[in-house]
Motif scaffolding. Structure first.
Motif, PDB file in Angstrom:
ATOM      1  N   ALA A 223      -2.198   8.095   9.712  1.00  0.00           N
ATOM      2  CA  ALA A 223      -1.652   6.996   8.908  1.00  0.00           C
ATOM      3  C   ALA A 223      -0.137   7.162   8.747  1.00  0.00           C
ATOM      4  CB  ALA A 223      -2.322   6.975   7.529  1.00  0.00           C
TER       5      ALA A 223
ATOM      6  N   GLY B  48      -5.368   0.677   3.415  1.00  0.00           N
ATOM      7  CA  GLY B  48      -6.423   1.689   3.394  1.00  0.00           C
ATOM      8  C   GLY B  48      -7.824   1.138   3.579  1.00  0.00           C
TER       9      GLY B  48
ATOM     10  N   GLY C 179       0.838  -1.212   0.000  1.00  0.00           N
ATOM     11  CA  GLY C 179       0.000   0.000   0.000  1.00  0.00           C
ATOM     12  C   GLY C 179       0.862   1.246   0.000  1.00  0.00           C
TER      13      GLY C 179
ATOM     14  N   GLY D 146       0.187   6.068   4.852  1.00  0.00           N
ATOM     15  CA  GLY D 146       0.709   5.060   5.790  1.00  0.00           C
ATOM     16  C   GLY D 146       1.904   4.352   5.200  1.00  0.00           C
TER      17      GLY D 146
ATOM     18  N   MET E  31     -16.479   4.053   5.969  1.00  0.00           N
ATOM     19  CA  MET E  31     -15.434   3.389   5.183  1.00  0.00           C
ATOM     20  C   MET E  31     -15.218   1.973   5.730  1.00  0.00           C
ATOM     21  SD  MET E  31     -14.364   5.901   3.134  1.00  0.00           S
ATOM     22  CE  MET E  31     -12.714   5.572   2.526  1.00  0.00           C
TER      23      MET E  31
ATOM     24  N   SER F 103      -2.692  12.191   8.466  1.00  0.00           N
ATOM     25  CA  SER F 103      -1.592  12.476   9.397  1.00  0.00           C
ATOM     26  C   SER F 103      -1.361  11.306  10.354  1.00  0.00           C
ATOM     27  CB  SER F 103      -1.906  13.746  10.192  1.00  0.00           C
ATOM     28  OG  SER F 103      -3.183  13.628  10.793  1.00  0.00           O
TER      29      SER F 103
ATOM     30  N   GLY G 107      -1.674   3.614  -7.352  1.00  0.00           N
ATOM     31  CA  GLY G 107      -0.854   4.808  -7.603  1.00  0.00           C
ATOM     32  C   GLY G 107      -0.332   5.363  -6.292  1.00  0.00           C
TER      33      GLY G 107
ATOM     34  N   GLY H  37      -0.244   4.586   0.123  1.00  0.00           N
ATOM     35  CA  GLY H  37      -0.848   5.820   0.638  1.00  0.00           C
ATOM     36  C   GLY H  37       0.066   6.422   1.695  1.00  0.00           C
TER      37      GLY H  37
HETATM   38  C1  LIG Z   1     -13.470  12.191   0.986  1.00  0.00           C
HETATM   39  C2  LIG Z   1     -12.362  12.050   1.995  1.00  0.00           C
HETATM   40  C3  LIG Z   1     -11.665  13.183   2.390  1.00  0.00           C
HETATM   41  C4  LIG Z   1     -10.635  13.070   3.301  1.00  0.00           C
HETATM   42  N1  LIG Z   1      -9.984  14.198   3.701  1.00  0.00           N
HETATM   43  C5  LIG Z   1      -8.997  14.112   4.621  1.00  0.00           C
HETATM   44  C6  LIG Z   1      -8.338  15.285   5.080  1.00  0.00           C
HETATM   45  O1  LIG Z   1      -8.663  16.390   4.676  1.00  0.00           O
HETATM   46  N2  LIG Z   1      -7.336  15.151   5.972  1.00  0.00           N
HETATM   47  C7  LIG Z   1      -6.968  13.926   6.450  1.00  0.00           C
HETATM   48  O2  LIG Z   1      -6.044  13.847   7.277  1.00  0.00           O
HETATM   49  N3  LIG Z   1      -7.572  12.791   6.042  1.00  0.00           N
HETATM   50  C8  LIG Z   1      -8.574  12.865   5.136  1.00  0.00           C
HETATM   51  N4  LIG Z   1      -9.217  11.725   4.730  1.00  0.00           N
HETATM   52  C9  LIG Z   1      -8.750  10.431   5.227  1.00  0.00           C
HETATM   53  C10 LIG Z   1      -7.470  10.006   4.491  1.00  0.00           C
HETATM   54  O3  LIG Z   1      -7.704  10.034   3.091  1.00  0.00           O
HETATM   55  C11 LIG Z   1      -7.068   8.606   4.930  1.00  0.00           C
HETATM   56  O4  LIG Z   1      -6.957   8.592   6.338  1.00  0.00           O
HETATM   57  C12 LIG Z   1      -5.758   8.196   4.291  1.00  0.00           C
HETATM   58  O5  LIG Z   1      -5.922   8.044   2.912  1.00  0.00           O
HETATM   59  C13 LIG Z   1      -5.261   6.869   4.877  1.00  0.00           C
HETATM   60  O6  LIG Z   1      -4.058   6.526   4.252  1.00  0.00           O
HETATM   61  P1  LIG Z   1      -3.646   4.986   4.059  1.00  0.00           P
HETATM   62  O7  LIG Z   1      -2.206   4.988   3.717  1.00  0.00           O
HETATM   63  O8  LIG Z   1      -4.084   4.185   5.224  1.00  0.00           O
HETATM   64  O9  LIG Z   1      -4.534   4.441   2.842  1.00  0.00           O
HETATM   65  P2  LIG Z   1      -4.872   4.954   1.391  1.00  0.00           P
HETATM   66  O10 LIG Z   1      -4.585   6.393   1.193  1.00  0.00           O
HETATM   67  O11 LIG Z   1      -6.251   4.461   1.176  1.00  0.00           O
HETATM   68  O12 LIG Z   1      -3.867   4.134   0.459  1.00  0.00           O
HETATM   69  C14 LIG Z   1      -3.934   2.736   0.390  1.00  0.00           C
HETATM   70  C15 LIG Z   1      -3.196   2.263  -0.855  1.00  0.00           C
HETATM   71  O13 LIG Z   1      -3.049   0.855  -0.762  1.00  0.00           O
HETATM   72  C16 LIG Z   1      -3.278   0.295  -2.042  1.00  0.00           C
HETATM   73  N5  LIG Z   1      -3.702  -1.101  -1.868  1.00  0.00           N
HETATM   74  C17 LIG Z   1      -4.780  -1.561  -1.187  1.00  0.00           C
HETATM   75  N6  LIG Z   1      -4.791  -2.916  -1.222  1.00  0.00           N
HETATM   76  C18 LIG Z   1      -3.710  -3.292  -1.946  1.00  0.00           C
HETATM   77  C19 LIG Z   1      -3.184  -4.548  -2.336  1.00  0.00           C
HETATM   78  N7  LIG Z   1      -3.731  -5.694  -1.955  1.00  0.00           N
HETATM   79  N8  LIG Z   1      -2.061  -4.559  -3.087  1.00  0.00           N
HETATM   80  C20 LIG Z   1      -1.466  -3.398  -3.471  1.00  0.00           C
HETATM   81  N9  LIG Z   1      -1.920  -2.177  -3.116  1.00  0.00           N
HETATM   82  C21 LIG Z   1      -3.033  -2.138  -2.365  1.00  0.00           C
HETATM   83  C22 LIG Z   1      -4.341   1.176  -2.653  1.00  0.00           C
HETATM   84  O14 LIG Z   1      -4.284   1.060  -4.053  1.00  0.00           O
HETATM   85  C23 LIG Z   1      -3.912   2.550  -2.158  1.00  0.00           C
HETATM   86  O15 LIG Z   1      -3.026   3.130  -3.085  1.00  0.00           O
HETATM   87  C24 LIG Z   1     -10.268  11.797   3.827  1.00  0.00           C
HETATM   88  C25 LIG Z   1     -10.981  10.655   3.427  1.00  0.00           C
HETATM   89  C26 LIG Z   1     -12.024  10.785   2.533  1.00  0.00           C
HETATM   90  C27 LIG Z   1     -12.785   9.551   2.123  1.00  0.00           C
END
Ligand SMILES: Cc1cc2nc3c(=O)[nH]c(=O)nc-3n(C[C@H](O)[C@H](O)[C@H](O)COP(=O)(O)OP(=O)(O)OC[C@H]3O[C@@H](n4cnc5c(N)ncnc54)[C@H](O)[C@@H]3O)c2cc1C
Length: 470
Positions: free
Chosen positions: A325, A150, A12, A16, A274, A323, A38, A14
């Motif tokens: 994550a 995510g 992943g 995190g 979510m 932040s 991406g 993102g």
């Molecule tokens: C509409 C909206 C607005 C938001 N606005 C804010 C904000 O203003 N400020 C804030 O702090 N937070 C905001 N958030 C929350 C924030 O987007 C999330 O907390 C953040 O994206 C979490 O990051 P992450 O790394 O956990 O996951 P993600 O950003 O979801 O990234 C996960 C990644 O893992 C990849 N992935 C998943 N499974 C697999 C797999 N099996 N193999 C390979 N890749 C995989 C996905 O393709 C993705 O690229 C918002 C959320 C939403 C829905």
């Protein structure tokens, strides 16, 4: 003797995942990130960055709407000259998100991080250890693995999103137009932000809230201000209205509520929470514990139930913020690579709801104080008396500060104001650094400025604030 470089594999990309990758690489590890959609993840490509870019445009629209009250004319011979070019607006949002993702990719490449674009899964490694990620035929072995996959938007059980009329927050930027009549189902943070933005851009918005008020989990005073602003601007806010189903009807949609009422609109945006992306990626087989809702269980240094396997971000459900994550991911790497590390302190997390005005908060909440869990003095200063707010024509909002009785240590704060996301920082610093309201009160603020209300609230709280709990 040269020690072999530790190997880290991250599932992943993102916040995190990619923030963890950068830390691990800077600490000398050999790092591989496997990501399917991406770099930057949903945060950059579909969620946080696109929604905040949309809100930048909608806030500008709101500011321009105040033009007449500021002595400016935004009309040409009686015809309004302000409008929305929806395709251009959505195209800008998508281009900005793609650009941000590319910047992250370039940064990762410059750091020597290997990126595999594919769907991956955790697999058993040598001697049966789950320190292997399989992706598109490739096998990545590692000393430590981080899962940061995510979460994805939930839908109603009766009313699947079709990407045309019934939408999740990730599909809205593919519309050919601004939704003329948008029904937003769910009045949590995401629902309130989109309702606020589309109302400002010119959609007629109906906000369907299952609870008595919007933003049921946030500071009540702040939620009351926002709901008042929404209604004053013409939004139809339906409280105590649980949506049961949504269906297409002709050129529009109909949302059916639990009590049988029907709400019609041109489009429906579902913001009903979510769900973690934790199925089908080998977690259960590897012995990684999930909670009853499918989130990965982690401790405060991001360890899962399996040694050497860490998790960060929305898939853990800890606090769904970019932040948080990113911090969970960094902490995981510091721990895995033997650095000194502080467990994550969730009580210090600052967050913002990007409605107009914004709501930013940090530290203890009014609810914990009211329940008697934390003794605190509290003061709430309305923004309307701030000279800068008057100059800008802002009248909705306040600065609230919580301080410990006796010592005056800052315990928390809520700011409802334009750019509250920027104004909360002094209170965040105060909490992190154990500062007292007296120390904030003695700090120079600019005259005139909205941040002047933060120092004024600090000056006022010990003298005139009320003991929320004796
Ligand atoms: C509409 C909206 C607005 C938001 N606005 C804010 C904000 O203003 N400020 C804030 O702090 N937070 C905001 N958030 C929350 C924030 O987007 C999330 O907390 C953040 O994206 C979490 O990051 P992450 O790394 O956990 O996951 P993600 O950003 O979801 O990234 C996960 C990644 O893992 C990849 N992935 C998943 N499974 C697999 C797999 N099996 N193999 C390979 N890749 C995989 C996905 O393709 C993705 O690229 C918002 C959320 C939403 C829905």
């Amino acid at each position: 003797m040269t020690l072999p470089r530790p190997r880290v594999a991250i599932l992943g990309g993102g916040p995190g995942g990619y923030e963890a990758a950068l830390v691990a690489s800077q600490l000398g590890a050999e790092v591989t990130v496997v990501d399917e959609d991406g770099l930057g993840g949903a945060c950059v490509l579909t969620d946080c960055v696109p929604s905040k870019t949309l809100i930048e445009s909608s806030s500008t629209m709101t500011s321009l709407g105040r033009a007449a009250s500021l002595g400016l004319q935004l009309a040409d011979g009686g015809n309004p000259v302000l409008g929305v070019d929806a395709p251009a607006l959505y195209a800008r949002i998508k281009a900005l998100a793609a650009d941000q993702s590319n910047d992250i990719a370039e940064h990762m490449t410059a750091e020597g991080i290997r990126v595999i674009q594919a769907r991956g899964r955790l697999a058993a490694g040598p001697l049966g250890t789950p320190h292997t990620i399989e992706a598109d035929g490739a096998t990545v072995q590692a000393d430590a693995v981080l899962i940061a996959t995510g979460a994805a938007p939930r839908a109603l059980s009766d009313g699947a999103p079709d990407g045309e009329r019934i939408l999740t927050c990730r599909q809205i930027y593919d519309l050919p137009e601004l939704p003329p009549e948008l029904v937003v189902v769910g009045s949590g943070v995401t629902g309130a932000e989109f309702a606020s933005a589309f109302q400002a851009l010119g959609s007629q918005v109906t906000l369907v809230s299952s609870r008595e008020r919007v933003l049921p989990h946030e500071d009540k005073d702040a939620a009351v201000v926002i709901e008042g602003v929404f209604r004053r601007r013409g939004m139809n806010v339906l409280g105590k209205s649980r949506a049961e189903s949504v269906r297409r009807k002709g050129d529009g949609v109909v949302v059916t509520l639990a009590d049988g009422r029907e709400v019609a609109g041109s489009h429906c945006l579902l913001t009903v929470g979510m769900a973690p992306c934790t199925t089908g990626i080998g977690l259960a087989e590897a012995g990684v514990h999930l909670d009853s809702r499918g989130f990965i269980e982690v401790d405060r240094v991001s360890r899962t139930s399996v040694p050497g396997v860490y998790a960060a971000g929305d898939c853990t459900g800890v606090l769904m913020l970019a932040s948080v994550a990113a911090m969970q991911g960094r902490i995981a790497m510091w721990h895995a690579l033997g650095e000194s590390v502080h467990p994550i302190r969730l009580s210090h997390v600052a967050s913002t709801i990007f409605t107009d005005p914004e709501i930013a908060s940090v530290g203890v909440s009014q609810a914990t104080v009211d329940r008697g869990e934390v003794p605190a003095r509290v003061v709430k200063l309305p923004l309307a008396t701030n000279p800068r707010a008057k100059m800008g024509g802002f009248r909705d909002g306040f600065v609230k500060v919580f301080a410990r009785p006796g010592t005056g240590l800052v315990l928390g704060g809520v700011v409802v104001a334009p750019r509250a996301s920027e104004l909360i920082l002094p209170l965040s610093i105060a909490i992190e650094q154990n500062l007292s309201v007296e120390q904030i009160a003695h700090t120079f603020s600019i005259y005139p400025s909205l941040s002047g209300s933060v120092t004024e609230a600090a000056r006022t709280v010990m003298e005139f604030g009320t003991d929320a709990i004796a």
